[in-house]
Design an enzyme around this catalytic site. Structure first.
Site, mmCIF file in Angstrom:
data_model
loop_
_atom_site.group_PDB
_atom_site.id
_atom_site.type_symbol
_atom_site.label_atom_id
_atom_site.label_comp_id
_atom_site.label_asym_id
_atom_site.label_seq_id
_atom_site.Cartn_x
_atom_site.Cartn_y
_atom_site.Cartn_z
ATOM 1 N N LYS A 29 0.749 -1.198 -0.308
ATOM 2 C CA LYS A 29 -0.124 0.080 -0.313
ATOM 3 C C LYS A 29 0.526 1.476 0.433
ATOM 4 O O LYS A 29 0.498 1.968 -0.592
ATOM 5 C CB LYS A 29 -1.044 -0.188 1.198
ATOM 6 C CG LYS A 29 -1.886 -1.380 1.299
ATOM 7 C CD LYS A 29 -2.772 -1.034 2.479
ATOM 8 C CE LYS A 29 -2.270 -0.709 3.841
ATOM 9 N NZ LYS A 29 -1.403 -1.881 4.234
ATOM 10 N N ARG B 18 11.344 -6.138 4.163
ATOM 11 C CA ARG B 18 11.126 -4.633 4.259
ATOM 12 C C ARG B 18 12.455 -4.141 5.226
ATOM 13 O O ARG B 18 12.083 -4.635 6.059
ATOM 14 C CB ARG B 18 9.641 -4.365 4.904
ATOM 15 C CG ARG B 18 9.626 -2.725 5.451
ATOM 16 C CD ARG B 18 8.133 -2.697 5.474
ATOM 17 N NE ARG B 18 7.402 -3.036 5.926
ATOM 18 C CZ ARG B 18 5.645 -2.694 6.405
ATOM 19 N NH1 ARG B 18 5.488 -2.408 4.976
ATOM 20 N NH2 ARG B 18 5.408 -4.033 7.076
ATOM 21 N N ARG C 127 11.594 -2.482 10.546
ATOM 22 C CA ARG C 127 11.454 -2.455 11.655
ATOM 23 C C ARG C 127 10.916 -2.958 13.272
ATOM 24 O O ARG C 127 10.636 -4.462 12.618
ATOM 25 C CB ARG C 127 9.718 -2.018 11.448
ATOM 26 C CG ARG C 127 9.005 -0.327 11.186
ATOM 27 C CD ARG C 127 8.264 -0.447 10.112
ATOM 28 N NE ARG C 127 6.847 -0.788 10.382
ATOM 29 C CZ ARG C 127 5.903 -0.729 10.280
ATOM 30 N NH1 ARG C 127 5.371 -0.305 8.466
ATOM 31 N NH2 ARG C 127 4.707 -1.462 10.450
ATOM 32 N N ARG D 21 -0.093 -9.794 13.215
ATOM 33 C CA ARG D 21 -0.710 -8.788 12.450
ATOM 34 C C ARG D 21 -1.599 -9.419 11.118
ATOM 35 O O ARG D 21 -2.450 -8.424 10.769
ATOM 36 C CB ARG D 21 0.232 -7.893 11.746
ATOM 37 C CG ARG D 21 1.039 -7.052 13.037
ATOM 38 C CD ARG D 21 2.431 -6.096 12.417
ATOM 39 N NE ARG D 21 2.277 -5.941 11.748
ATOM 40 C CZ ARG D 21 2.841 -5.113 11.106
ATOM 41 N NH1 ARG D 21 4.294 -5.386 10.848
ATOM 42 N NH2 ARG D 21 3.166 -3.724 9.849
HETATM 43 P P1 ADP Z 1 2.202 -1.785 3.375
HETATM 44 O O1 ADP Z 1 2.206 -0.697 3.338
HETATM 45 O O2 ADP Z 1 1.184 -2.280 2.383
HETATM 46 O O3 ADP Z 1 2.404 -2.124 4.361
HETATM 47 P P2 ADP Z 1 4.909 -1.458 2.044
HETATM 48 O O4 ADP Z 1 4.682 -0.849 0.462
HETATM 49 O O5 ADP Z 1 5.585 -1.319 2.713
HETATM 50 O O6 ADP Z 1 3.479 -2.422 2.648
HETATM 51 O O7 ADP Z 1 5.358 -3.138 0.828
HETATM 52 C C1 ADP Z 1 6.033 -4.199 2.465
HETATM 53 C C2 ADP Z 1 7.151 -4.402 1.011
HETATM 54 O O8 ADP Z 1 7.016 -5.217 0.588
HETATM 55 C C3 ADP Z 1 8.245 -3.101 0.922
HETATM 56 O O9 ADP Z 1 9.604 -3.748 1.555
HETATM 57 C C4 ADP Z 1 8.131 -2.996 -0.325
HETATM 58 O O10 ADP Z 1 9.452 -2.727 -0.754
HETATM 59 C C5 ADP Z 1 8.074 -4.357 -0.715
HETATM 60 N N1 ADP Z 1 6.795 -3.858 -2.115
HETATM 61 C C6 ADP Z 1 6.136 -3.201 -2.295
HETATM 62 N N2 ADP Z 1 5.280 -3.574 -3.019
HETATM 63 C C7 ADP Z 1 5.642 -5.204 -3.873
HETATM 64 C C8 ADP Z 1 5.515 -5.533 -5.532
HETATM 65 N N3 ADP Z 1 4.729 -5.418 -5.914
HETATM 66 N N4 ADP Z 1 6.382 -6.876 -5.086
HETATM 67 C C9 ADP Z 1 7.575 -7.055 -4.525
HETATM 68 N N5 ADP Z 1 7.586 -5.903 -3.587
HETATM 69 C C10 ADP Z 1 6.498 -5.505 -2.726
HETATM 70 P P1 ADP Z 2 1.809 -2.081 7.499
HETATM 71 O O1 ADP Z 2 0.516 -1.164 6.548
HETATM 72 O O2 ADP Z 2 2.843 -3.119 7.452
HETATM 73 O O3 ADP Z 2 0.833 -3.108 8.465
HETATM 74 P P2 ADP Z 2 1.212 0.714 9.107
HETATM 75 O O4 ADP Z 2 2.825 1.549 8.876
HETATM 76 O O5 ADP Z 2 0.176 0.844 8.515
HETATM 77 O O6 ADP Z 2 1.987 -0.674 9.155
HETATM 78 O O7 ADP Z 2 0.592 -0.008 10.421
HETATM 79 C C1 ADP Z 2 1.288 0.008 11.842
HETATM 80 C C2 ADP Z 2 1.203 -0.217 12.697
HETATM 81 O O8 ADP Z 2 0.098 1.267 13.291
HETATM 82 C C3 ADP Z 2 -0.351 -1.261 13.193
HETATM 83 O O9 ADP Z 2 0.304 -2.675 13.441
HETATM 84 C C4 ADP Z 2 -1.529 -0.811 14.439
HETATM 85 O O10 ADP Z 2 -0.305 -0.913 15.549
HETATM 86 C C5 ADP Z 2 -1.104 1.235 13.974
HETATM 87 N N1 ADP Z 2 -1.934 1.125 13.083
HETATM 88 C C6 ADP Z 2 -1.172 2.233 12.255
HETATM 89 N N2 ADP Z 2 -2.643 2.554 11.090
HETATM 90 C C7 ADP Z 2 -3.926 2.630 11.981
HETATM 91 C C8 ADP Z 2 -5.095 2.232 11.975
HETATM 92 N N3 ADP Z 2 -5.795 2.428 11.068
HETATM 93 N N4 ADP Z 2 -5.928 1.131 12.883
HETATM 94 C C9 ADP Z 2 -5.202 1.323 14.300
HETATM 95 N N5 ADP Z 2 -4.459 1.022 14.168
HETATM 96 C C10 ADP Z 2 -3.095 1.427 13.234
#
Ligand code: ADP
Ligand code: ADP
Ligand code: ZN
Length: 214
Positions: free
Chosen positions: A13, A123, A156, A167
């Protein structure tokens, strides 16, 4: 345009939001980034959120709803925005509707759990500017160093394997029902991660196509 990016943690995302933000010239609002920032600076909200975040639990709805409401009221949201990581529960989605947000569409990035685990474990994020990399799929030019600001790349805490499983469970239980919620509103667009074989570029192309065709 007001867009929500939905999907499991690690689905991509944030990566996609960054690219779409630039091409549409609208801000990305990432609740995860905002909470991490609050943790770093030690605000009251940060203190409240710390234990939840570190355990891989969701931060309570009221806390997150409050920060989103404040953020959406700022001037730069006037012409639209991307929500990355919000809403994550039905009550959050209902609160967003109650704010009169009038979301245009919800892009759901579908990636299987096995692939998610690989994405989250590889990541790396820049300690300084927050830019995201992947050890194999999206490496920095110099290992361990951010391309954008030369900050150090770290893993992280909540991307360690034990927290990742928690998660994902939370995602299936609390967040996945949002698909039905937005489907019923006629706003859901599923973008397939093609079993994790969709590259960042390929997924971006699918998203732009979906946005252009709506
Ligand atoms: P989110 O915001 O949904 O948690 P991220 O954008 O941080 O996810 O992506 C999670 C990990 O996967 C990152 O290390 C990113 O570089 C990698 N990643 C994101 N999109 C792709 C893809 N289409 N193919 C392979 N790796 C990806
Ligand atoms: P990812 O996309 O990899 O899950 P985020 O950076 O979006 O990671 O979120 C990291 C953490 O922040 C979540 O595991 C949660 O603890 C908190 N968080 C983020 N967004 C929300 C939300 N909309 N509601 C509740 N907790 C949240
Ligand atoms: Zn950086």
């Amino acid at each position: 345009m007001k867009i929500i990016f939905l999907g499991a943690p690690g689905a991509g995302k944030g990566t996609q939001a960054e690219i779409v933000s630039k091409s549409l010239n609208i801000p990305t609002i990432s609740t995860g980034d905002m909470i991490r920032e609050a943790l770093k600076t030690g605000t009251e909200m940060g203190k409240k959120a710390k234990a939840y975040m570190e355990a891989g639990d969701l931060v309570p709805d009221q806390v997150v709803i409050g920060i989103v409401k404040e953020r959406l009221a700022l001037d730069d949201c006037k012409n639209g925005y991307i929500l990355d990581g919000f809403p994550r529960t039905i009550p959050q989605a209902e609160a967003l509707d109650a704010m009169g947000a009038d979301i245009d569409c919800v892009i759901d990035i579908e990636v299987k759990d096995e692939v998610i685990i690989n994405r989250m474990s590889g990541r790396r994020v820049c300690e300084k500017c927050g830019k995201t990399y992947h050890t194999e799929n999206n490496p920095s030019k110099i290992e361990g160093v951010c391309d954008a600001c030369t900050g150090a790349l770290i893993q992280r805490k909540d991307d360690h394997i034990d927290t990742v499983k928690k998660r994902l469970e939370t995602y299936h239980k609390e967040t996945e029902p949002l698909k039905g919620y937005y489907e019923a509103q006629g706003k859901l667009i599923e973008v397939e991660g093609k079993d994790g074989k969709g590259s960042i570029e390929a997924t971006h192309a699918l998203i732009m196509e979906a946005l252009n065709n709506r």
